[in-house]
Design a protein around this motif. Structure first.
Motif, PDB file in Angstrom:
ATOM      1  N   LEU A  95      -3.080  -7.451   0.623  1.00  5.04           N
ATOM      2  CA  LEU A  95      -2.505  -6.638   1.696  1.00  5.04           C
ATOM      3  C   LEU A  95      -3.528  -6.323   2.785  1.00  5.04           C
ATOM      4  O   LEU A  95      -3.226  -6.363   3.974  1.00  5.04           O
ATOM      5  CB  LEU A  95      -1.947  -5.338   1.119  1.00  5.04           C
ATOM      6  N   THR A 136      -1.250   3.618  -2.760  1.00  6.41           N
ATOM      7  CA  THR A 136      -0.874   3.801  -4.169  1.00  6.41           C
ATOM      8  C   THR A 136      -0.944   2.502  -4.957  1.00  6.41           C
ATOM      9  O   THR A 136      -0.505   2.430  -6.085  1.00  6.41           O
ATOM     10  CB  THR A 136       0.568   4.341  -4.250  1.00  6.41           C
ATOM     11  N   GLU A 137      -1.450   1.456  -4.339  1.00  7.50           N
ATOM     12  CA  GLU A 137      -1.452   0.144  -4.982  1.00  7.50           C
ATOM     13  C   GLU A 137      -2.395   0.125  -6.186  1.00  7.50           C
ATOM     14  O   GLU A 137      -3.589   0.417  -6.053  1.00  7.50           O
ATOM     15  CB  GLU A 137      -1.877  -0.918  -3.964  1.00  7.50           C
ATOM     16  N   ALA A 168      -3.443  -7.253  -5.372  1.00  6.08           N
ATOM     17  CA  ALA A 168      -2.437  -6.927  -4.366  1.00  6.08           C
ATOM     18  C   ALA A 168      -3.073  -6.152  -3.213  1.00  6.08           C
ATOM     19  O   ALA A 168      -2.760  -6.376  -2.043  1.00  6.08           O
ATOM     20  CB  ALA A 168      -1.301  -6.125  -4.991  1.00  6.08           C
ATOM     21  N   PHE A 169      -4.002  -5.261  -3.537  1.00  7.23           N
ATOM     22  CA  PHE A 169      -4.682  -4.499  -2.489  1.00  7.23           C
ATOM     23  C   PHE A 169      -5.450  -5.448  -1.572  1.00  7.23           C
ATOM     24  O   PHE A 169      -5.369  -5.368  -0.350  1.00  7.23           O
ATOM     25  CB  PHE A 169      -5.649  -3.471  -3.103  1.00  7.23           C
ATOM     26  N   SER A 205      -2.785  -2.617  -8.354  1.00  6.86           N
ATOM     27  CA  SER A 205      -3.419  -3.918  -8.592  1.00  6.86           C
ATOM     28  C   SER A 205      -4.489  -4.211  -7.548  1.00  6.86           C
ATOM     29  O   SER A 205      -4.243  -4.130  -6.347  1.00  6.86           O
ATOM     30  CB  SER A 205      -2.347  -5.019  -8.556  1.00  6.86           C
ATOM     31  N   VAL A 245       2.521 -11.514  -1.953  1.00 12.29           N
ATOM     32  CA  VAL A 245       2.973 -10.156  -1.707  1.00 12.29           C
ATOM     33  C   VAL A 245       4.500 -10.099  -1.655  1.00 12.29           C
ATOM     34  O   VAL A 245       5.127  -9.215  -2.229  1.00 12.29           O
ATOM     35  CB  VAL A 245       2.360  -9.611  -0.402  1.00 12.29           C
ATOM     36  N   ARG A 264       1.851   2.036   1.035  1.00  8.60           N
ATOM     37  CA  ARG A 264       1.861   1.245  -0.192  1.00  8.60           C
ATOM     38  C   ARG A 264       0.433   0.973  -0.664  1.00  8.60           C
ATOM     39  O   ARG A 264       0.136   1.042  -1.860  1.00  8.60           O
ATOM     40  CB  ARG A 264       2.613  -0.062   0.062  1.00  8.60           C
ATOM     41  N   LEU A 265      -0.436   0.668   0.300  1.00 10.28           N
ATOM     42  CA  LEU A 265      -1.829   0.388  -0.062  1.00 10.28           C
ATOM     43  C   LEU A 265      -2.466   1.557  -0.804  1.00 10.28           C
ATOM     44  O   LEU A 265      -3.234   1.392  -1.746  1.00 10.28           O
ATOM     45  CB  LEU A 265      -2.655   0.123   1.203  1.00 10.28           C
TER      46      LEU A 265
END
Ligand code: ADP
Length: 635
Positions: free
Chosen positions: A597, A587-588, A593-594, A590, A626, A584-585
């Motif tokens: 995470l 393709t993150e 959000a990165f 934002s 998250v 997920r990271l």
């Protein structure tokens, strides 16, 4: 204050509480009071004999040391008397009016109200003189210290309910007499046959005669303790001096209780008469249970007693035992040391050095024998004293291999809880090409056995020792190899192998993704030394890895909490590139959000180590953002 006046004192609150608990929990063993009083009397005779080496006038008027038991049927009293060292007024106040043991408070904190548990607790704590109150509702103690004038006798009395009185009295004879005014229900202890049976069961082999006044003689001769009216009822030869063949297990057990004041049987013992360049005897015991404060290393006064030619000299555990064997109890009796040996002399005496070396060897032999012959009992020993014995790995270079052979550990290969493995068993199980003995330290067994670092080892079936004693991290700093195999922590350095490839449905070998790793490292800044793809993880997303020489995280925090300076050392963060969070990271979109995470990856690795977060509230906020999938601005 007039020293002769009568004073009434209150016991310390703790004494009262201990008394109450003791009477309650020891009631089913009530007859131990006799052994305890006889032990005290015997110690008093030992001490006088020692002091008389320097000043024989102390013994002169009454040279035959002895213990006497007398029954006063009409008065309902039992008297236990010795002509040993006695006590002066300060000593009575100090020794009898307080329980000067560091364990008292701990005992009270741990006391449960459960009879059996409390009995065990109080047993290790030692009851001594106070056990008289199990059977007596009033206890009088008359005593005079050897060498003091007859006018300086001391009278002490208490009903055990909170107060005692003390005053000076005239006392013609030296030594101590304890008068038990027996409770109505305890008049069985007025029966001479009952008392004699107890003496021969518990006190046969103490070194002084125990005498009873015979009925007929008492009638004839009235008050005065004439020798003619007394009969010696024990063997009165110190147990350790006798040949092993003349002693049975009960003799050894009874004698242990005398010297240790322990209510429990010893776990094992070793009795050796040594003749040769030096002649000495040693009798060593391992208790069944560790005293409450064994790790604080304090209760050494009842360790090992040194005798010279049957004369008690002193408690010499410090001189005769290394620190890591401080749980051993027993007697060493040397024929070659001078009777006037002092503590200072003991420190540097060559003979003492040799005896000490022999005692260490015998003690380790005894433990090895127990381990070989009775693995289950050995584990009982291990649970009580293993953490103490481990100190020997650091302290005693010369015996490191032997001590290592005695170590036991939990392991990932245990098939049931509580199982322990020896290093020899570990070596026997490991594949021939494995060069390393793997272990992990943590602050609890649970934390060790759930550590994410174990994942790759579990997957590959490689055994890992799970260590969770406080001392383990320290010990392993010194313990680098065993039988030519190196020890390594699975939480430090690179493990040197990779997870098995291609989980079903998963991608093949993960290509390293340097940009992703760099970006995480940037977010975390100084909190980590490096971010790298993990070789260890198969399930968890992340873990922390230390340098091989660095202190485990739980130990760092422990030391920091204790106010010690620990050098800064940022750990490496390893991430599992196959884990969905990492995917997920990648393709993150934002930034926020990165960042969240990346921090969570780091913080959950800290938590999995049993560590504490610097800012738990921030962690919770990030986690919630998250989970809610909400952009930062609106959180
Ligand atoms: P312990 O013997 O376990 O130390 P006790 O409560 O039995 O504890 O006794 C406390 C202390 O009182 C002893 O250590 C000793 O100094 C002293 N004492 C007890 N009994 C006697 C005695 N018969 N003669 C001389 N001193 C005694």
């Amino acid at each position: 204050m007039n020293p002769t006046e009568q004073q009434t004192h209150s016991f310390q609150a703790e004494v009262r509480e201990v008394l109450r608990l003791m009477i309650h929990s020891l009631y089913s063993n009530k007859e131990i009071f006799l052994r305890e009083l006889i032990s005290n009397a015997s110690d008093a005779c030992d001490k006088l004999r020692f002091e008389a080496l320097r000043d024989d006038a102390l013994l002169a008027d009454d040279p035959d040391l002895r213990i006497e038991i007398e029954v006063d049927t009409d008065g309902g009293c039992l008297r236990v008397r010795d002509n040993g060292i006695g006590m002066n007024r300060e000593e009575v106040t100090e020794h009898i009016g307080t329980i000067a043991r560091s364990g008292t408070r701990q005992f009270l904190e741990q006391a449960t109200g459960d009879e059996e548990l409390d009995r065990q607790l109080i047993g290790q704590f030692g009851v001594g003189f106070y056990s008289a109150f199990i059977v007596a509702d009033r206890v009088t103690l008359l005593t005079r210290r050897a060498g003091d004038a007859p006018s300086e006798g001391v009278y002490w009395e208490s009903a055990g309910s909170g107060e005692y009185t003390i005053r000076q009295v005239e006392r013609p004879e030296r030594g101590t007499e304890v008068i038990l005014h027996l409770k109505e229900a305890e008049h069985e202890f007025l029966e001479t046959w009952r008392l004699r049976a107890l003496v021969s069961r518990y006190s046969d082999h103490i070194g002084f005669p125990i005498r009873f006044r015979t009925e007929a003689a008492a009638d004839d001769e009235g008050e005065a303790p004439e020798a003619g009216g007394w009969e010696t009822v024990n063997q009165a030869s110190a147990l350790w001096t006798l040949p092993r063949a003349d002693l049975d297990e009960d003799d050894y057990r009874a004698f242990y209780k005398h010297i240790s004041h322990d209510l429990e049987d010893p776990l094992c013992w070793s009795h050796n008469h040594v003749e040769g360049a030096q002649t000495y005897i040693n009798l060593l015991y391992v208790p069944s249970r560790a005293p409450l404060d064994i790790l604080l290393q304090r209760d050494e006064r009842r360790g090992l007693r040194l005798y010279v030619k049957r004369v008690f000299i002193m408690d010499a555990a410090e001189q005769l035992l290394p620190h890591y064997l401080r749980f051993i109890r027993g007697v060493v009796d040397s024929d070659d040391l001078p009777l006037n040996v002092s503590r200072e002399l003991l420190q540097e005496n060559e003979l003492v050095g040799k005896i000490r070396a022999a005692v260490v060897k015998r003690a380790l032999d005894m433990l090895s024998r127990l381990a070989d012959e009775d693995a289950e009992r050995y584990l009982e020993f291990w649970d009580q004293f293993g953490a103490v014995l481990k100190e020997g790995i650091v302290e005693d270079h010369a015996h490191r291999e032997r001590i290592a052979g005695l170590l036991r550990f939990a392991s990932t290969h245990d098939s049931e809880a509580g199982q322990r493995t020896s290093l020899a068993e570990y070596l026997a199980r490991m594949p021939a090409d494995q060069e390393t003995i793997w272990y992990i330290t943590a602050d609890s067994h649970r934390a060790a056995s759930h550590s994410p670092h174990l994942e790759i080892f579990r997957q590959r079936g490689i055994e890992v020792l799970l260590m969770s004693d406080r001392i383990d991290e320290w010990m392993m700093g010194y313990f680098t190899e065993y039988e030519g195999r190196r020890f390594r922590s699975i939480a430090k350095g690179e493990v040197g192998f990779e997870p098995a490839q291609a989980e079903p449905g998963g991608e093949d070998a993960q290509p390293a993704r340097p940009q992703l790793l760099e970006r995480i490292a940037e977010v975390l800044g100084e909190a980590v030394a490096e971010v790298r793809a993990s070789q260890r993880l198969t399930e968890s997303a992340s873990c922390l890895v230390l340098g091989e020489q660095e202190l485990a995280l739980h130990m760092r925090q422990l030391l920091q909490q204790a106010g010690q300076a620990v050098p800064d050392a940022a750990p490496v963060l390893e991430v599992n590139l196959g884990h969905p969070l990492l995917k997920r990271l990648e393709t993150e979109a934002s930034d926020q959000a990165f960042t969240d995470l990346a921090h969570i990856l780091h913080q959950q690795a800290v938590l999995a180590e049993g560590g504490q977060l610097d800012d738990p509230a921030a962690f919770v906020q990030r986690l919630n953002r998250v989970m809610a999938g909400a952009p930062a601005e609106t959180a």
